[in-house]
Structures are given as C-alpha cells and as structure tokens.
Design an enzyme around this catalytic site. Sequence first.
Site, PDB file in Angstrom:
ATOM      1  N   HIS A 107       8.894  21.974 -51.115  1.00 61.93           N
ATOM      2  CA  HIS A 107       7.802  21.809 -50.082  1.00 61.93           C
ATOM      3  C   HIS A 107       6.443  22.628 -50.886  1.00 61.93           C
ATOM      4  O   HIS A 107       6.540  23.494 -51.542  1.00 61.93           O
ATOM      5  CB  HIS A 107       8.012  22.395 -48.881  1.00 61.93           C
ATOM      6  CG  HIS A 107       9.315  21.420 -48.048  1.00 61.93           C
ATOM      7  ND1 HIS A 107      10.536  21.489 -48.280  1.00 61.93           N
ATOM      8  CD2 HIS A 107       8.756  20.282 -47.279  1.00 61.93           C
ATOM      9  CE1 HIS A 107      10.849  20.617 -47.343  1.00 61.93           C
ATOM     10  NE2 HIS A 107       9.943  19.721 -46.789  1.00 61.93           N
ATOM     11  N   LYS A 156       4.687  26.397 -46.418  1.00 55.55           N
ATOM     12  CA  LYS A 156       5.981  26.436 -45.474  1.00 55.55           C
ATOM     13  C   LYS A 156       6.593  27.694 -45.665  1.00 55.55           C
ATOM     14  O   LYS A 156       6.745  28.339 -46.539  1.00 55.55           O
ATOM     15  CB  LYS A 156       6.704  25.301 -45.996  1.00 55.55           C
ATOM     16  CG  LYS A 156       8.038  24.830 -45.157  1.00 55.55           C
ATOM     17  CD  LYS A 156       8.752  23.807 -45.781  1.00 55.55           C
ATOM     18  CE  LYS A 156      10.184  23.530 -44.977  1.00 55.55           C
ATOM     19  NZ  LYS A 156       9.928  23.096 -43.596  1.00 55.55           N
TER      20      LYS A 156
END
Length: 250
Positions: A139, A143
């Site tokens: 990600h 995040k």
Amino acid sequence: MKITLIGYGKMGHEVESMALANKFEISSIIDRKGKNATHKELSKEAVEDADVIIDFSSPDNIIETITKVASYKKALVVGTTGWYDNIKIAREIIKANNSGMIYSPNFSIGMNIFFSIARSASFIIDKFPMYDPYIYEIHHNQKTDSPGGTAKNLGNILLSNIKRKKKLVFDRIDGRKIEPDEIHVGSIRAGFFPGTHVLGFDGISDNIELRHIARNRAGFAEGALLAAKWINDKKGFYSFEEVISSIIKG
Ligand SMILES: NC(=O)c1ccc[n+]([C@@H]2O[C@H](COP(=O)([O-])OP(=O)(O)OC[C@H]3O[C@@H](n4cnc5c(N)ncnc54)[C@H](OP(=O)(O)O)[C@@H]3O)[C@@H](O)[C@H]2O)c1
C-alpha cells in the site's frame, strides 16, 4: 433507481460519479459539513424519494444511522468502516424492522471475487502439504495500519481451510524460523499503491501466485452500487461477500 448518499467526501463523490454514469438517480446527498449537499442531517424527509441509501461517512453515529434508516423502511448499503464491534446490534436492528442492509469493509467486486478464489484455492492446497502458503500486501506510504484488514481477511480464509495452518504471523520474524503451522503475512509501504494483495503457495519445484491489484477508488463505488441494486427488493442483513457468493452460485 434512486439513491441517497450519506457522506459526501472522497467516497461519496466517487459513488456519485459512478452512479450518474450508470443511469442511477441521486435523490439527495446528506453531509454534516453541508457543502454542496442537499441536507446536513439524516431525516425521513431527506431520504423519502430514495430506493436505497448508501453510507460512506464516519463510524461516529453509524448505529443511529442504521436505526433511523431501518425505521424509515429503506434499504441501506454501509461502506463506512470501523464500527464492526457493534455488528450484532446492527443485525438485530435490521431484523426487528424487517428491512435490508449490506455492509463491507471492502466493496471492490474484484476483491470479493478474489476472496472467493482464495477460498477455493485454500481448499485445494489443504490436500497438498508440499505447498506452503504466504500472503503479502503493498500500500501507499500514507496508510497507517499494517497489515490492512483485507490481508487479515485473506489470512483467515486460508486458516479456515488449510488444516495444517493454525496461526497468522504479522510481525518480523527475528531469531527464529517460522513454525510449520504458521502463515506469514507481510506488508510493504511505499509510494502510491492503492492496494496490491498477493496470495502464494510455494513448493520445492514451482510457485503458484494469485494477485489482486486495485487501480483506484472506483472499484469500491462500483461494488456499492451493485450492492444497492441487489438489496433493493430484499430484506435481511448481509455482508458483500455473501452477495458475491450468491451471484457466483446463480
Ligand atoms: N467499504 C469500502 O469499500 C470502503 C472504501 C473506501 C472507504 N471506506 C470507508 O468509508 C468511509 C468514508 O471514507 P471517505 O474516504 O469518503 O472519507 P471522507 O473523505 O472523510 O468523507 C466522509 C464524509 O462524510 C461526512 N460525515 C461523517 N459523518 C457523517 C454523518 N454522520 N452524517 C453526514 N455526514 C457525515 C464527513 O464530514 P466530516 O469531515 O465533518 O466528518 C465527510 O464529509 C470511511 O469509514 C472509510 O474507511 C470504505
């Protein structure tokens, strides 16, 4: 079909664009900041023209939202995350009002198909102990949770079908070998990846990998609208995974 949106942030806008491109009508938009919304607060009058209500807001007062929408006898799709400790309460509210609701932490149709493929794959791998399963996800660098909920869900799917595996390991493995009953779930955080999940089965002679790559947020909106169509004429409390399974079964 007419939709009310609750929450007009990043996802609310995404659902609006996808809805308008697919011949849905937006009958009202509720957002507490009120900017470009038709209403600041949820009320019977605000949703009276809608067939289905789609919520991508915040978990703060989601149970109040579920209670109100169920009492208005409107179907509800909840994309908002972070309230799942209260899932039993939500189910009871929907049952008591004989209304309809679908929820999911991940409304991507592709990811829910991926869950179903993971289930079938893990059932097969259970019969072949020479293949060792693993998961990793990538990600963007903004995040904050690691691993994400989707990777955990994939891990739990593997655990529920591969009997020789009993435990997911998320941490660094320092100074010890991974145990035969453990599955390692790794996370990479870098750049701008919207979300990549890899499920692998490694054998001595070869390797099998299944990969889901999200390109953008549009996939969540597409899934929420599919859920809205599905729940429109139904009663009951469903996860989106159950909806996808029922579509697969025909
Ligand atoms: N299930 C999925 O597939 C999926 C995918 C992406 C995101 N999500 C989840 O969806 C939610 C929204 O995400 P987002 O990225 O769109 O967030 P966002 O950009 O912050 O937008 C949320 C909007 O809803 C408003 N809002 C919050 N509570 C409200 C309420 N009770 N009534 C009316 N408006 C309210 C917020 O106002 P304020 O700024 O004043 O709070 C904000 O304008 C989050 O829980 C996120 O985790 C789920």
